[in-house]
Structure formats: structure tokens, C-alpha cells
Design an enzyme around this catalytic site. Structure first.
Site, mmCIF file in Angstrom:
data_model
loop_
_atom_site.group_PDB
_atom_site.id
_atom_site.type_symbol
_atom_site.label_atom_id
_atom_site.label_comp_id
_atom_site.label_asym_id
_atom_site.label_seq_id
_atom_site.Cartn_x
_atom_site.Cartn_y
_atom_site.Cartn_z
ATOM 1 N N HIS A 197 16.752 6.401 -14.806
ATOM 2 C CA HIS A 197 16.723 5.220 -13.938
ATOM 3 C C HIS A 197 15.861 4.096 -14.506
ATOM 4 C CE1 HIS A 197 17.918 8.020 -10.350
ATOM 5 N NE2 HIS A 197 18.937 7.697 -11.117
ATOM 6 N N CYS A 234 17.578 -15.272 -19.635
ATOM 7 C CA CYS A 234 17.583 -15.234 -21.111
ATOM 8 C C CYS A 234 17.415 -13.816 -21.654
ATOM 9 C CB CYS A 234 16.495 -16.143 -21.676
ATOM 10 S SG CYS A 234 14.828 -15.456 -21.505
ATOM 11 N N CYS A 259 10.199 -15.970 -15.859
ATOM 12 C CA CYS A 259 10.083 -15.980 -17.317
ATOM 13 C C CYS A 259 9.708 -17.402 -17.740
ATOM 14 C CB CYS A 259 11.464 -15.604 -17.858
ATOM 15 S SG CYS A 259 11.716 -15.745 -19.598
ATOM 16 N N THR A 290 12.706 17.282 -7.391
ATOM 17 C CA THR A 290 13.796 16.359 -7.009
ATOM 18 C C THR A 290 14.583 16.937 -5.841
ATOM 19 O OG1 THR A 290 15.822 15.220 -7.710
ATOM 20 C CG2 THR A 290 15.302 17.275 -8.880
ATOM 21 N N SER A 291 14.971 16.040 -4.939
ATOM 22 C CA SER A 291 15.802 16.480 -3.812
ATOM 23 C C SER A 291 17.245 16.679 -4.273
ATOM 24 C CB SER A 291 15.757 15.443 -2.687
ATOM 25 O OG SER A 291 16.277 14.209 -3.150
ATOM 26 N N PRO A 326 8.249 22.386 -3.271
ATOM 27 C CA PRO A 326 7.710 23.045 -2.068
ATOM 28 C C PRO A 326 8.781 23.290 -1.001
ATOM 29 C CG PRO A 326 6.924 20.774 -2.224
ATOM 30 C CD PRO A 326 7.682 21.051 -3.474
HETATM 31 N N1 APR Z 1 5.691 18.974 -6.271
HETATM 32 C C1 APR Z 1 7.004 19.211 -6.453
HETATM 33 N N2 APR Z 1 7.952 18.709 -5.659
HETATM 34 C C2 APR Z 1 7.549 17.932 -4.637
HETATM 35 C C3 APR Z 1 6.190 17.646 -4.388
HETATM 36 C C4 APR Z 1 5.233 18.202 -5.264
HETATM 37 N N3 APR Z 1 3.934 17.988 -5.123
HETATM 38 N N4 APR Z 1 6.115 16.847 -3.297
HETATM 39 C C5 APR Z 1 7.387 16.634 -2.888
HETATM 40 N N5 APR Z 1 8.251 17.295 -3.692
HETATM 41 C C6 APR Z 1 9.717 17.350 -3.638
HETATM 42 C C7 APR Z 1 10.332 17.126 -2.278
HETATM 43 O O1 APR Z 1 10.411 18.350 -1.541
HETATM 44 C C8 APR Z 1 11.709 16.575 -2.650
HETATM 45 O O2 APR Z 1 12.646 17.621 -2.818
HETATM 46 O O3 APR Z 1 10.191 16.289 -4.455
HETATM 47 C C9 APR Z 1 11.463 15.893 -3.998
HETATM 48 C C10 APR Z 1 11.476 14.385 -3.948
HETATM 49 O O4 APR Z 1 12.762 13.952 -3.601
HETATM 50 P P1 APR Z 1 13.152 12.411 -3.598
HETATM 51 O O5 APR Z 1 12.093 11.646 -2.897
HETATM 52 O O6 APR Z 1 14.537 12.314 -3.084
HETATM 53 O O7 APR Z 1 13.052 12.004 -5.133
HETATM 54 P P2 APR Z 1 14.163 12.089 -6.263
HETATM 55 O O8 APR Z 1 14.962 13.320 -6.138
HETATM 56 O O9 APR Z 1 13.481 11.816 -7.548
HETATM 57 O O10 APR Z 1 15.073 10.843 -5.876
HETATM 58 C C11 APR Z 1 16.125 10.467 -6.740
HETATM 59 O O11 APR Z 1 16.445 8.482 -5.488
HETATM 60 O O12 APR Z 1 15.932 6.515 -4.385
HETATM 61 C C12 APR Z 1 16.186 7.101 -5.567
HETATM 62 O O13 APR Z 1 15.952 6.007 -7.578
HETATM 63 C C13 APR Z 1 15.246 6.857 -6.711
HETATM 64 O O14 APR Z 1 15.037 8.174 -8.725
HETATM 65 C C14 APR Z 1 15.061 8.230 -7.313
HETATM 66 C C15 APR Z 1 16.266 8.995 -6.792
#
Ligand code: APR
Length: 254
Positions: A126, A137, A155, A195-196, A221
């Protein structure tokens, strides 16, 4: 097991898979940077709880009213990211790369913390917030050098600056997508950390890995859409303590 005391048998299972694997890849999301002080997007304390992404993080919103998007989203992001340092989890992945135990990191994060921790092969799905680009530009300016007194910042040519990040509604750079797909298709183990897995195409990488026979290990978690379906197992816990414990388990087996 608590968020800071990961399950030992699962750590053993993950360490064994990593040491047996020829190719290990990590996919990371906002959760890996939570312990660096950067809030996630979804869930408790998530950014999208307080602001609507379609109103502030969509390319149409930026084009409609760049000053508003700078004021509400980008300026705050700059302040949060300016204060953030890599944590134990970023450092663990950098260590794994040095030991030839990790091929590359595919990250959805724009904070640059993997590189700060020492990772050298990072696919920034991203983009990266460290740079701004003039929409007129195309000249690049370091985010650190941007004057926030007047928003949107401009700019020298008078054009509006935008972060080198992907807004909703924009395409992933084709070379990033291609490389991430290749790495995912050819890895033996994929670590999916913080990541979710709800935003595509990044979220399709664990599916590609799974379909090609890789072991997919989640560190989070919470359970996600991948848990029990695409991932082989979930090590429940925060990224920092889990990755620290995983490195320790790997070292004991080396
Ligand atoms: N350690 C590990 N995981 C964690 C922690 C932690 N300390 N705290 C929260 N999480 C987990 C949450 O349970 C969740 O599953 O991290 C995840 C975060 O999810 P999102 O907020 O959805 O983040 P992400 O998956 O990176 O989102 C993807 O969405 O809006 C866009 O562009 C943005 O790159 C991002 C994309």
C-alpha cells in the site's frame, strides 16, 4: 494462553515448520505496529471507528477536498508515524531475514518500520508514507520536510502533495502485486501477522499460499476470516511477545 504468553506447543510447531521450510514469507498488517504506538484500522481503538474511510481515505474524497483529508487523516497520521519506532516483532522478522530463515515481507503498512528494523526485502503493498508526490509535476518530497502550516501542502510548482500511499479506489502497483503473488505461490510457510485479512488483494495472499500447499500460520490476538479455514493454526497473542518467543524457540532448535 494470554496475549503475552503464547502457547508453547504452537510455538514449537511454528519453529519446526520454519526450520524445515525452504521458503518462508511474512504478510503483515496494522497489528504488527500496534505495539509501536500506531493504532489499527479495524476493531477496538481502530481508526475506522472514528472516521469513515470512504469519506477520508478514498481517492475520490481526496480529489474532492484534499484540504479536508489532509486535516483529518494525513496530518494526524504524520504525527503518529513520526513518533513510532520498530518493536520486537519487526526486529524478529529482520533477524529471521539475516539468518536466511525469511525470504521477504509483504506488508500492508505504510510506516516503514520493517526497513527501520533492518528488513531489506519488503514489498510495500500500500505504498510508503515517508514520501509525498505532487499531483501536478510528480516531484517527490520527503514527508518529514513538508510544511503543515497551510493545508493542503503544496509543491514548489503549486501542485498539491499527496502521500505515496494507496487510497481506497486505487490500484496496487502491478510490480508489487506480481511479486507478492509469486512469493505467496512458492513459499512453504507464510506467517500472517497482525492483519484482519479483510482488504483485497493483500488478503488473497494467504489463500494463494494455502492453495499451493504452504503452511499458513497466523499471529493475532483475535481470530480472523482466515482462522480455521485458510490458516493451519493461529498463535493467539500480540505480535511482539509472540515473535520474541518464536525466535527463542527457533534458536533453541538451531
Ligand atoms: N499484535 C498482533 N495483531 C494485532 C495486535 C497486536 N498487538 N493488535 C491488533 N492486532 C490485529 C487485530 O486483531 C486485527 O486482526 O491486527 C489486525 C488489524 O487489522 P486491520 O486494522 O484491519 O489492519 P490491516 O489488516 O492491516 O488492514 C488492511 O485496510 O484500511 C486499510 O489500507 C489499510 O492497509 C490497511 C488495510
Amino acid at each position: 494462553m494470554t496475549a503475552d504468553k503464547p502457547d508453547p506447543p504452537l510455538l514449537e510447531r511454528a519453529a519446526a515448520a520454519i526450520l524445515k521450510a525452504g521458503r518462508v514469507v511474512a504478510l503483515t498488517g496494522a497489528g504488527i505496529s500496534v505495539e509501536s504506538g500506531i493504532p489499527p484500522f479495524r476493531g477496538k481503538g481502530g481508526l475506522w471507528e472514528t472516521i469513515d474511510p470512504m469519506e477520508y481515505a478514498h481517492i475520490d474524497a481526496f480529489q474532492r477536498d484534499p484540504a479536508k483529508v489532509w486535516r483529518v487523516l494525513i496530518k494526524d497520521m504524520k504525527e503518529v508515524l513520526d513518533r513510532a519506532d520498530p518493536n520486537e516483532a519487526h526486529r524478529a522478522l529482520a533477524w529471521m531475514e539475516k539468518q536466511n530463515l525469511l525470504q521477504a515481507v509483504i506488508t500492508q503498512n505504510v510506516d516503514g518500520l520493517h526497513q527501520c528494523a533492518g528488513s531489506t526485502d519488503v514489498i510495500e503493498f500500500h505504498g510508503n508514507f515517508a514520501w509525498q508526490r505532487c499531483i501536478k509535476c510528480k516531484a517527490r518530497t520527503a514527508t518529514a520536510a513538508v510544511d503543515l502550516c497551510r493545508l493542503p501542502p503544496r509543491c514548489r510548482c503549486g501542485g498539491i502533495l499527496r502521500p505515496e500511499c494507496i487510497f481506497f479506489g486505487e490500484l496496487i502497483p502491478p510490480q508489487c502485486l506480481r511479486r507478492a503473488e509469486q512469493l505467496s505461490a512458492h513459499c512453504d510457510v507464510m506467517l500472517v501477522i497482525g492483519t484482519s485479512a479483510s482488504v483485497y488483494p493483500a488478503a488473497s495472499m494467504p489463500f494463494i499460499a494455502n492453495q499451493n500447499g504452504a503452511t499458513v500460520i497466523e499471529i493475532n490476538p483475535e481470530r480472523t476470516a482466515l482462522s480455521g479455514k485458510v490458516s493451519d493454526f493461529l498463535i493467539a497473542g500480540h505480535a511482539g511477545p509472540v515473535m520474541k518467543a518464536l525466535v527463542k524457540t527457533i534458536v533453541e532448535r538451531l
